[in-house]
Design an enzyme around this catalytic site. Structure first.
Site, PDB file in Angstrom:
ATOM      1  N   ASP A   7       0.728  -1.267   0.026  1.00 29.13           N
ATOM      2  CA  ASP A   7      -0.046  -0.019   0.021  1.00 29.13           C
ATOM      3  C   ASP A   7       0.902   1.125   0.036  1.00 29.13           C
ATOM      4  O   ASP A   7       1.884   1.036   0.399  1.00 29.13           O
ATOM      5  CB  ASP A   7      -0.978  -0.129   1.312  1.00 29.13           C
ATOM      6  CG  ASP A   7      -1.691   1.286   1.359  1.00 29.13           C
ATOM      7  OD1 ASP A   7      -2.157   1.514   0.444  1.00 29.13           O
ATOM      8  OD2 ASP A   7      -1.611   1.811   2.579  1.00 29.13           O
ATOM      9  N   LEU A   8       0.273   2.479  -0.195  1.00 28.10           N
ATOM     10  CA  LEU A   8       1.301   3.596  -0.395  1.00 28.10           C
ATOM     11  C   LEU A   8       0.990   4.546   0.623  1.00 28.10           C
ATOM     12  O   LEU A   8       1.889   4.631   1.676  1.00 28.10           O
ATOM     13  CB  LEU A   8       1.311   4.070  -1.843  1.00 28.10           C
ATOM     14  CG  LEU A   8       2.124   5.235  -2.088  1.00 28.10           C
ATOM     15  CD1 LEU A   8       2.147   5.200  -3.794  1.00 28.10           C
ATOM     16  CD2 LEU A   8       1.797   6.723  -1.479  1.00 28.10           C
ATOM     17  N   ASP A   9      -0.207   5.039   0.852  1.00 28.86           N
ATOM     18  CA  ASP A   9      -0.482   5.952   1.904  1.00 28.86           C
ATOM     19  C   ASP A   9      -0.392   5.269   3.121  1.00 28.86           C
ATOM     20  O   ASP A   9      -1.347   4.379   3.319  1.00 28.86           O
ATOM     21  CB  ASP A   9      -1.939   6.594   1.395  1.00 28.86           C
ATOM     22  CG  ASP A   9      -2.344   7.432   2.816  1.00 28.86           C
ATOM     23  OD1 ASP A   9      -1.555   8.025   3.373  1.00 28.86           O
ATOM     24  OD2 ASP A   9      -3.590   7.764   2.748  1.00 28.86           O
ATOM     25  N   THR A  15       0.364  10.431   3.250  1.00 28.91           N
ATOM     26  CA  THR A  15      -0.333  11.406   2.573  1.00 28.91           C
ATOM     27  C   THR A  15      -1.551  11.606   2.982  1.00 28.91           C
ATOM     28  O   THR A  15      -2.295  12.615   2.381  1.00 28.91           O
ATOM     29  CB  THR A  15      -0.448  10.929   0.911  1.00 28.91           C
ATOM     30  OG1 THR A  15      -0.750   9.702   0.908  1.00 28.91           O
ATOM     31  CG2 THR A  15       0.869  11.120   0.200  1.00 28.91           C
ATOM     32  N   LYS A  44      -8.781   6.542   4.536  1.00 25.42           N
ATOM     33  CA  LYS A  44      -7.587   5.991   4.263  1.00 25.42           C
ATOM     34  C   LYS A  44      -8.098   4.754   3.068  1.00 25.42           C
ATOM     35  O   LYS A  44      -8.937   3.805   3.793  1.00 25.42           O
ATOM     36  CB  LYS A  44      -7.111   5.328   5.209  1.00 25.42           C
ATOM     37  CG  LYS A  44      -6.071   6.558   5.920  1.00 25.42           C
ATOM     38  CD  LYS A  44      -5.303   5.913   7.168  1.00 25.42           C
ATOM     39  CE  LYS A  44      -4.386   6.936   7.900  1.00 25.42           C
ATOM     40  NZ  LYS A  44      -3.682   6.328   8.809  1.00 25.42           N
ATOM     41  N   SER A 115      -1.860   0.589  -4.604  1.00 25.90           N
ATOM     42  CA  SER A 115      -2.374   1.748  -4.011  1.00 25.90           C
ATOM     43  C   SER A 115      -3.690   2.207  -4.642  1.00 25.90           C
ATOM     44  O   SER A 115      -3.943   2.064  -5.938  1.00 25.90           O
ATOM     45  CB  SER A 115      -1.391   2.886  -4.033  1.00 25.90           C
ATOM     46  OG  SER A 115      -2.123   4.106  -3.725  1.00 25.90           O
ATOM     47  N   ALA A 116      -4.680   2.613  -3.824  1.00 24.96           N
ATOM     48  CA  ALA A 116      -6.018   3.178  -4.433  1.00 24.96           C
ATOM     49  C   ALA A 116      -5.700   4.563  -5.229  1.00 24.96           C
ATOM     50  O   ALA A 116      -6.598   4.948  -5.926  1.00 24.96           O
ATOM     51  CB  ALA A 116      -7.020   3.382  -3.439  1.00 24.96           C
ATOM     52  N   LYS A 146     -10.811  -1.188  -2.586  1.00 18.87           N
ATOM     53  CA  LYS A 146     -10.607  -1.634  -1.371  1.00 18.87           C
ATOM     54  C   LYS A 146     -12.011  -1.647  -0.588  1.00 18.87           C
ATOM     55  O   LYS A 146     -12.207  -0.368  -0.680  1.00 18.87           O
ATOM     56  CB  LYS A 146      -9.373  -1.271  -0.656  1.00 18.87           C
ATOM     57  CG  LYS A 146      -8.069  -1.427  -1.589  1.00 18.87           C
ATOM     58  CD  LYS A 146      -6.976  -0.463  -0.504  1.00 18.87           C
ATOM     59  CE  LYS A 146      -5.627  -0.606  -1.453  1.00 18.87           C
ATOM     60  NZ  LYS A 146      -4.734   0.277  -0.916  1.00 18.87           N
ATOM     61  N   GLU A 170      -0.545  -3.260   4.648  1.00 22.99           N
ATOM     62  CA  GLU A 170      -1.681  -2.071   4.776  1.00 22.99           C
ATOM     63  C   GLU A 170      -1.652  -1.402   6.159  1.00 22.99           C
ATOM     64  O   GLU A 170      -1.437  -2.084   6.992  1.00 22.99           O
ATOM     65  CB  GLU A 170      -2.897  -2.811   4.581  1.00 22.99           C
ATOM     66  CG  GLU A 170      -3.308  -2.590   3.087  1.00 22.99           C
ATOM     67  CD  GLU A 170      -3.887  -1.349   2.426  1.00 22.99           C
ATOM     68  OE1 GLU A 170      -4.066  -0.619   3.693  1.00 22.99           O
ATOM     69  OE2 GLU A 170      -4.037  -1.312   1.486  1.00 22.99           O
ATOM     70  N   ASP A 171      -2.065  -0.164   6.036  1.00 24.94           N
ATOM     71  CA  ASP A 171      -2.462   0.529   7.261  1.00 24.94           C
ATOM     72  C   ASP A 171      -3.780   0.656   7.438  1.00 24.94           C
ATOM     73  O   ASP A 171      -4.327   1.285   8.544  1.00 24.94           O
ATOM     74  CB  ASP A 171      -1.858   1.868   7.252  1.00 24.94           C
ATOM     75  CG  ASP A 171      -2.277   2.883   6.331  1.00 24.94           C
ATOM     76  OD1 ASP A 171      -2.497   2.374   5.254  1.00 24.94           O
ATOM     77  OD2 ASP A 171      -2.403   4.078   6.630  1.00 24.94           O
TER      78      ASP A 171
END
Ligand code: B16
Ligand code: MG
Length: 220
Positions: A7-9, A15, A44, A115-116, A146, A170-171
């Protein structure tokens, strides 16, 4: 473990604060409502258009605007957001991530981004990390956001590794659900109460190491 799906953020960089700042300004200026702080974490992993619809619902305005007007508002938010993320540098990479990417590469693990965010390639470029990944899944190419598994399946497909041979990181709760639905092993970053569906949870990205991911994978 042959692949890791990131995942990115909230995993590679934070972000969420910039998304929240941009959504708050849009809500204030265009809808005359103030977003509660809880929206920062509630959105998120939620796609841009789904986030927009949640905000309209919160404002009690979900039937007021045409699809075109809703899109224009989402675009306005994205412009505000782009202005913020254009300032990102290598210093904004979350703790432990550069080290983790080096360890994984040294162990010949394929790395993919799930990432979304449609802005993921731009963000990775700003962070100086774009060349560290073997693939970036394009959220515009998948049918469901997601917690549906689609973006993780696409991220695994792009590195040609079976999802069952991958660990996803993932967060967000919706993201952990998406990893599990894809049939990969889930490592959560954050609260073990919120992310109780993950196979392993670490408190922060500084705790992510090759051996933690291998151990999580071994639980399979
Ligand atoms: P964009 P992730 C998600 O990133 C964010 O957490 C979410 O808040 C955002 O709405 C979504 O990306 C879409 O982002 O508007 O840039 O396409 O956590 O899936 O990396
Ligand atoms: Mg996230």
């Amino acid at each position: 473990m042959q692949g890791v799906l990131f995942d990115l953020d909230g995993v590679i960089t934070d972000t969420a604060k910039f998304h929240f700042k941009a959504w708050s300004r849009l809500a204030q200026e265009k809808l005359a409502v103030t977003l509660p702080a809880s929206f920062e974490s509630d959105l998120k992993g939620i796609s841009r258009i789904d986030s927009m619809n949640r905000i309209l619902k919160f404002a009690g305005l979900e039937t007021k605007y045409s699809a075109e007007e809703v899109n224009t508002m989402a675009q306005f938010k994205n412009e505000l957001y782009l202005n913020e993320i254009s300032k990102l540098t290598q210093k904004d990479i979350l703790p432990g991530i550069e080290n983790l990417l080096d360890q994984l590469a040294a162990n010949k693990i394929k790395l993919s981004v799930a990432s979304a965010s449609k802005n993921a390639p731009f963000i990775l470029e700003k962070l100086g990390l774009k060349n560290q990944f073997d693939a970036i899944a394009d959220p515009a190419k998948v049918a469901h956001g997601k917690p549906a598994p689609d973006i993780f399946l696409e991220a695994a497909r792009k590195i040609a590794v079976e999802p069952s041979q991958c660990v996803g990181i993932e967060d967000a709760k919706a993201g952990v659900e998406a990893i599990k639905a894809a049939g990969a092993i889930a490592v959560g970053v954050g609260s073990s109460t919120d992310l109780n569906e993950a196979d392993t949870v670490v408190a922060n990205t500084g705790e992510l190491t090759y051996s933690i991911l291998e151990q999580a994978f071994g639980k399979k």
